[in-house]
Design a protein around this motif. Structure first.
Motif, PDB file in Angstrom:
ATOM      1  N   GLU A 232      59.840  21.749 -72.145  1.00  0.00           N
ATOM      2  CA  GLU A 232      61.182  22.738 -72.034  1.00  0.00           C
ATOM      3  C   GLU A 232      60.815  23.906 -71.152  1.00  0.00           C
ATOM      4  O   GLU A 232      61.687  24.826 -70.669  1.00  0.00           O
ATOM      5  CB  GLU A 232      61.122  23.221 -73.341  1.00  0.00           C
ATOM      6  CG  GLU A 232      61.291  22.446 -74.666  1.00  0.00           C
ATOM      7  CD  GLU A 232      62.561  21.631 -74.140  1.00  0.00           C
ATOM      8  OE1 GLU A 232      63.691  22.228 -73.978  1.00  0.00           O
ATOM      9  OE2 GLU A 232      62.735  20.260 -74.568  1.00  0.00           O
ATOM     10  N   LEU A 233      59.277  24.324 -70.843  1.00  0.00           N
ATOM     11  CA  LEU A 233      59.074  25.364 -69.894  1.00  0.00           C
ATOM     12  C   LEU A 233      58.771  25.241 -68.541  1.00  0.00           C
ATOM     13  O   LEU A 233      58.716  25.682 -67.411  1.00  0.00           O
ATOM     14  CB  LEU A 233      58.011  26.259 -70.687  1.00  0.00           C
ATOM     15  CG  LEU A 233      58.282  26.852 -72.102  1.00  0.00           C
ATOM     16  CD1 LEU A 233      57.235  27.581 -72.188  1.00  0.00           C
ATOM     17  CD2 LEU A 233      59.541  27.825 -72.066  1.00  0.00           C
ATOM     18  N   GLY A 234      58.530  23.742 -68.343  1.00  0.00           N
ATOM     19  CA  GLY A 234      58.428  23.206 -66.849  1.00  0.00           C
ATOM     20  C   GLY A 234      56.874  23.820 -66.566  1.00  0.00           C
ATOM     21  O   GLY A 234      56.662  23.661 -65.145  1.00  0.00           O
ATOM     22  N   ILE A 235      55.853  23.751 -67.444  1.00  0.00           N
ATOM     23  CA  ILE A 235      54.614  24.286 -67.168  1.00  0.00           C
ATOM     24  C   ILE A 235      53.571  22.846 -66.814  1.00  0.00           C
ATOM     25  O   ILE A 235      53.889  21.980 -67.733  1.00  0.00           O
ATOM     26  CB  ILE A 235      53.965  25.002 -68.147  1.00  0.00           C
ATOM     27  CG1 ILE A 235      54.929  26.382 -68.239  1.00  0.00           C
ATOM     28  CG2 ILE A 235      52.632  25.471 -67.708  1.00  0.00           C
ATOM     29  CD1 ILE A 235      54.462  27.197 -69.410  1.00  0.00           C
ATOM     30  N   SER A 236      52.952  23.022 -65.563  1.00  0.00           N
ATOM     31  CA  SER A 236      52.221  21.947 -65.358  1.00  0.00           C
ATOM     32  C   SER A 236      50.988  21.727 -66.455  1.00  0.00           C
ATOM     33  O   SER A 236      50.323  22.767 -66.949  1.00  0.00           O
ATOM     34  CB  SER A 236      51.418  22.060 -64.087  1.00  0.00           C
ATOM     35  OG  SER A 236      50.326  21.296 -63.624  1.00  0.00           O
ATOM     36  N   GLU A 237      50.577  20.754 -66.857  1.00  0.00           N
ATOM     37  CA  GLU A 237      49.405  20.428 -67.685  1.00  0.00           C
ATOM     38  C   GLU A 237      48.341  20.799 -67.226  1.00  0.00           C
ATOM     39  O   GLU A 237      47.367  21.263 -67.919  1.00  0.00           O
ATOM     40  CB  GLU A 237      49.482  18.859 -68.149  1.00  0.00           C
ATOM     41  CG  GLU A 237      48.281  18.131 -68.775  1.00  0.00           C
ATOM     42  CD  GLU A 237      48.057  16.747 -68.920  1.00  0.00           C
ATOM     43  OE1 GLU A 237      47.443  16.144 -69.741  1.00  0.00           O
ATOM     44  OE2 GLU A 237      49.094  15.915 -68.539  1.00  0.00           O
TER      45      GLU A 237
END
Length: 383
Positions: A232-237
């Motif tokens: 949902e936030l598009g943050i990289s793992e």
């Protein structure tokens, strides 16, 4: 099952939430036992039924030998890992030691099948080394030296045939340890339900981030938070660390390791506790979700007492959210997320370095609820 000279001794047990739980032994102690069994088998040219060793803390452990193969130059023995009453992914796994004598007096220790290899800086072992931690490495080699004497040497390989599968159930993939499990244990003894090893794993993961130069982290309680941050936030793992229920501990580690910026992303059910200054979010430590929600709704003003009673009677935050959304009191989510930020910053105040904190809360049922600043701004900073 591994035993001790006195199985009924009180130091073989720990009490947790009113239950008496049996302690066990680590992969390091088990590998030590396998090594001693293999050396004795090789030197005596006969299989061993049991083997007695000392754990790193000096505790005596007696193991049965599960499998033995040997000839005049090499011996391999397997010992079953016994974690006691701890719910450990490695419990019951066979740990093998294969020993071959050398022409000199040196002892070489390596990892074989199912023992992981280190690929990232920041761990106790350098990249390229087998994941046999320093304490068990020392204990195994000391036990081997005692069996071999001063003038003989050996090549020792520790292997765990099921290790690659088991490793998927552990922290190893996140720590950059590939191909299997780790041979662990600072004390050599497993304490059931112990939180210390879990916290230690989180600290190791955070240290890996610092070693590679990261100054900011995204902290999530678990898989739901990680999925929301990614999807949902598009943050990289690669920016995310799971902190489990240990919010306060991890926040202090953030400061100790000198990160300067964090984003907390979590389900309201966990994070509402943090908004009230509860930094260990496991239900065994605190469950004041209804009280915290009622207090914040009441402080909004204009919320009927009967509605507050309904919220107080809810068993889950999901049911609270349903009532709140239907009644139009969604403003309470912003109040809560702002308090999460304030509580975290207050916990870390008056110490260096200064840590900038932001927070996002969501519900698995209804999605995004609120953020400590505009959500698009957060996405822009962290993507």
């Amino acid at each position: 099952m591994a035993v001790t000279p006195n199985n009924d001794a009180e130091d073989n047990f720990v009490y947790y939430n009113g239950r008496k739980l049996r302690k066990g032994f680590t992969t390091g102690t088990t590998a030590t036992a396998a090594t001693v069994a293999a050396i004795r088998t090789l030197l005596n040219q006969e299989p061993q039924d049991t083997v007695t060793v000392h754990a790193a803390n000096g505790k005596v452990a007696i193991f049965g030998v599960e499998q033995t193969n040997f000839d005049k130059s090499k011996a391999s023995c397997a010992i079953k890992k016994d974690g006691g009453d701890d719910q450990d992914a490695t419990d019951g796994a066979l740990i093998f030691a294969t020993v071959e004598l050398r022409s000199d007096n040196e002892i070489h220790l390596d990892g074989g099948e199912g023992v992981g290899r280190v690929t990232k800086a920041g761990l106790a072992n350098r990249p390229g080394m087998p994941a046999i931690n320093p304490t068990p490495r020392r204990v195994i080699k000391e036990a081997a030296r005692k069996e071999l004497g001063a003038n003989r040497g050996a090549d020792i390989i520790i292997s765990v045939p099921e290790g690659k599968r088991i490793a998927k159930l552990t922290y190893n993939p996140k720590l950059g340890i590939v191909g299997g499990i780790s041979i662990l244990g600072t004390s050599g003894v497993v304490t059931p339900m112990s939180e210390s090893s879990w916290k230690h794993s989180i600290s190791i993961e955070m240290n890996i981030h610092r070693k590679r130069g990261d100054q900011a982290l995204v902290l999530v309680p678990g898989n739901y938070g990680e999925d929301f941050a990614k999807d949902e936030l598009g943050i990289s793992e690669a920016k995310i660390v799971q902190m489990s229920n240990f919010v306060g501990y991890v926040l202090h580690e953030v400061q100790r390791l000198k990160f300067n910026k964090i984003l907390i992303v979590g389900d309201l059910g966990k994070m509402i506790k943090v908004s009230a200054g509860i930094f260990s979010t496991h239900s065994k430590d605190a469950d004041a979700r209804a009280e915290v929600m009622v207090a914040n709704l009441a402080l909004m003003g204009g919320v009927p007492t009967e509605f507050l009673r309904q919220i107080y009677g809810c068993l889950t935050t999901i049911s609270m959210i349903k009532l709140i959304n239907e009644a139009g009191y969604q403003g309470v989510y912003q109040i809560i997320v702002d308090k999460i930020k304030q509580r975290a910053e207050k916990l870390l105040a008056h110490r260096e370095p200064h840590v900038t904190v932001d927070a996002v809360i969501f519900s698995r049922e209804s999605g995004f609820l609120a953020a400590s600043k505009p959500i698009e701004e957060i996405k822009g900073e962290w993507q």
